[in-house]
Design a protein around this motif. Structure first.
Motif, mmCIF file in Angstrom:
data_model
loop_
_atom_site.group_PDB
_atom_site.id
_atom_site.type_symbol
_atom_site.label_atom_id
_atom_site.label_comp_id
_atom_site.label_asym_id
_atom_site.label_seq_id
_atom_site.Cartn_x
_atom_site.Cartn_y
_atom_site.Cartn_z
ATOM 1 N N VAL A 266 40.973 45.585 4.733
ATOM 2 C CA VAL A 266 39.552 45.246 4.649
ATOM 3 C C VAL A 266 38.727 46.458 5.048
ATOM 4 O O VAL A 266 39.089 47.185 5.969
ATOM 5 C CB VAL A 266 39.211 44.016 5.533
ATOM 6 C CG1 VAL A 266 39.505 44.280 6.985
ATOM 7 C CG2 VAL A 266 37.767 43.587 5.352
ATOM 8 N N ALA B 232 33.519 43.416 14.694
ATOM 9 C CA ALA B 232 34.164 42.969 13.455
ATOM 10 C C ALA B 232 35.531 43.626 13.300
ATOM 11 O O ALA B 232 36.497 42.971 12.898
ATOM 12 C CB ALA B 232 33.272 43.288 12.255
ATOM 13 N N ASN B 233 35.622 44.898 13.651
ATOM 14 C CA ASN B 233 36.893 45.616 13.596
ATOM 15 C C ASN B 233 37.924 44.926 14.485
ATOM 16 O O ASN B 233 39.067 44.694 14.084
ATOM 17 C CB ASN B 233 36.680 47.074 14.016
ATOM 18 C CG ASN B 233 37.855 47.964 13.715
ATOM 19 O OD1 ASN B 233 38.993 47.537 13.672
ATOM 20 N ND2 ASN B 233 37.567 49.243 13.518
ATOM 21 N N TYR C 36 38.001 41.738 15.553
ATOM 22 C CA TYR C 36 38.399 40.430 15.026
ATOM 23 C C TYR C 36 39.277 40.554 13.782
ATOM 24 O O TYR C 36 40.251 39.800 13.619
ATOM 25 C CB TYR C 36 37.171 39.567 14.724
ATOM 26 C CG TYR C 36 36.657 38.860 15.952
ATOM 27 C CD1 TYR C 36 37.172 37.627 16.349
ATOM 28 C CD2 TYR C 36 35.655 39.429 16.741
ATOM 29 C CE1 TYR C 36 36.714 36.983 17.477
ATOM 30 C CE2 TYR C 36 35.190 38.787 17.885
ATOM 31 C CZ TYR C 36 35.725 37.567 18.244
ATOM 32 O OH TYR C 36 35.273 36.924 19.373
ATOM 33 N N GLU C 37 38.951 41.472 12.904
ATOM 34 C CA GLU C 37 39.758 41.649 11.696
ATOM 35 C C GLU C 37 41.155 42.157 12.048
ATOM 36 O O GLU C 37 42.146 41.704 11.485
ATOM 37 C CB GLU C 37 39.060 42.604 10.715
ATOM 38 C CG GLU C 37 37.792 42.030 10.112
ATOM 39 C CD GLU C 37 38.041 40.798 9.264
ATOM 40 O OE1 GLU C 37 38.889 40.856 8.341
ATOM 41 O OE2 GLU C 37 37.390 39.762 9.512
ATOM 42 N N THR C 38 41.233 43.094 12.996
ATOM 43 C CA THR C 38 42.532 43.606 13.435
ATOM 44 C C THR C 38 43.357 42.500 14.080
ATOM 45 O O THR C 38 44.547 42.346 13.792
ATOM 46 C CB THR C 38 42.340 44.788 14.407
ATOM 47 O OG1 THR C 38 41.614 45.835 13.738
ATOM 48 C CG2 THR C 38 43.667 45.325 14.905
ATOM 49 N N ARG D 63 44.736 42.160 9.862
ATOM 50 C CA ARG D 63 44.301 42.973 8.733
ATOM 51 C C ARG D 63 44.232 44.446 9.136
ATOM 52 O O ARG D 63 43.941 44.769 10.274
ATOM 53 C CB ARG D 63 42.933 42.505 8.248
ATOM 54 C CG ARG D 63 42.952 41.092 7.711
ATOM 55 C CD ARG D 63 41.564 40.638 7.250
ATOM 56 N NE ARG D 63 41.568 39.241 6.911
ATOM 57 C CZ ARG D 63 41.237 38.252 7.747
ATOM 58 N NH1 ARG D 63 40.846 38.514 8.975
ATOM 59 N NH2 ARG D 63 41.284 36.998 7.351
ATOM 60 N N VAL E 15 42.109 47.668 9.010
ATOM 61 C CA VAL E 15 40.660 47.842 8.910
ATOM 62 C C VAL E 15 40.305 49.295 8.618
ATOM 63 O O VAL E 15 40.746 50.209 9.322
ATOM 64 C CB VAL E 15 39.960 47.385 10.207
ATOM 65 C CG1 VAL E 15 38.457 47.584 10.107
ATOM 66 C CG2 VAL E 15 40.290 45.931 10.515
ATOM 67 N N LEU F 148 34.159 43.539 3.974
ATOM 68 C CA LEU F 148 33.448 42.685 4.921
ATOM 69 C C LEU F 148 32.140 43.374 5.259
ATOM 70 O O LEU F 148 32.124 44.471 5.832
ATOM 71 C CB LEU F 148 34.254 42.448 6.197
ATOM 72 C CG LEU F 148 33.533 41.643 7.286
ATOM 73 C CD1 LEU F 148 33.124 40.253 6.784
ATOM 74 C CD2 LEU F 148 34.392 41.539 8.535
ATOM 75 N N THR G 190 29.464 38.713 7.451
ATOM 76 C CA THR G 190 29.519 38.112 8.771
ATOM 77 C C THR G 190 28.424 37.057 8.919
ATOM 78 O O THR G 190 28.576 36.121 9.675
ATOM 79 C CB THR G 190 29.400 39.162 9.894
ATOM 80 O OG1 THR G 190 28.197 39.917 9.717
ATOM 81 C CG2 THR G 190 30.612 40.096 9.893
#
Length: 114
Positions: free
Chosen positions: A14, A29-30, A32-34, A38, A40, A82, A111
Motif C-alpha cells: 500500500v 496510517a503507516n 496501522y497498515e504495517t 501490509r 507500506v 491509501l 482514511t
C-alpha cells in the motif's frame, strides 16, 4: 518426514498519499497498515520541516520535483493507495496522485470520506 515449509503469501503493498503538513497522520496510517500485515510505501521527506537537504530554495525546488516523480513510481509499485485525508482535506499534490492512481487502475481507500 518433515513437512515442507510453504512460503507466506506476498503481502499487499500500500502506498500512502496525503499532505506532509499532517506528518503525524501519515505516521499513524503507516503504523496501522504495517500492523495489518501490509508493506507500506510512504513519503520519505517532510519538506515542511527544516532540514539541511532543502535549506536552500533551489535545492528544495529540485527535491520537490524529484519526490513528486518518486511518489508516482511508488504508486506504480503498490497494489493499492491509501489517501490519508484528515478532516477530508486533499491538497493539490495529493489530488494529482489520486488522478494518476485512477488512471492506472489502482484501488483507492481513504482514511476519511472525501
Amino acid at each position: 518426514m518433515p513437512q515442507p515449509i510453504s512460503a507466506p503469501a506476498r503481502p499487499t503493498i500500500v502506498v500512502l498519499c496525503g499532505s506532509t503538513a499532517r506528518w503525524d497522520k501519515l505516521a499513524e496510517a503507516n503504523l496501522y497498515e504495517t500492523a495489518a500485515g501490509r508493506v507500506v510505501l510512504a513519503p520519505g521527506c517532510n519538506l515542511k520541516e527544516p532540514h539541511p537537504l532543502w535549506a536552500d530554495q533551489q535545492q528544495a525546488d529540485r527535491l520537490k520535483q524529484l519526490l513528486d516523480t518518486l511518489h508516482l513510481r511508488k504508486i506504480d509499485m503498490a497494489d493499492e493507495v491509501l489517501v490519508v485525508n484528515p478532516d477530508g482535506y486533499i491538497g493539490a499534490s495529493t489530488a494529482r496522485e489520486i488522478d494518476y492512481a485512477r488512471s492506472i487502475g489502482k484501488p483507492i481507500r481513504y482514511t476519511e470520506r472525501p
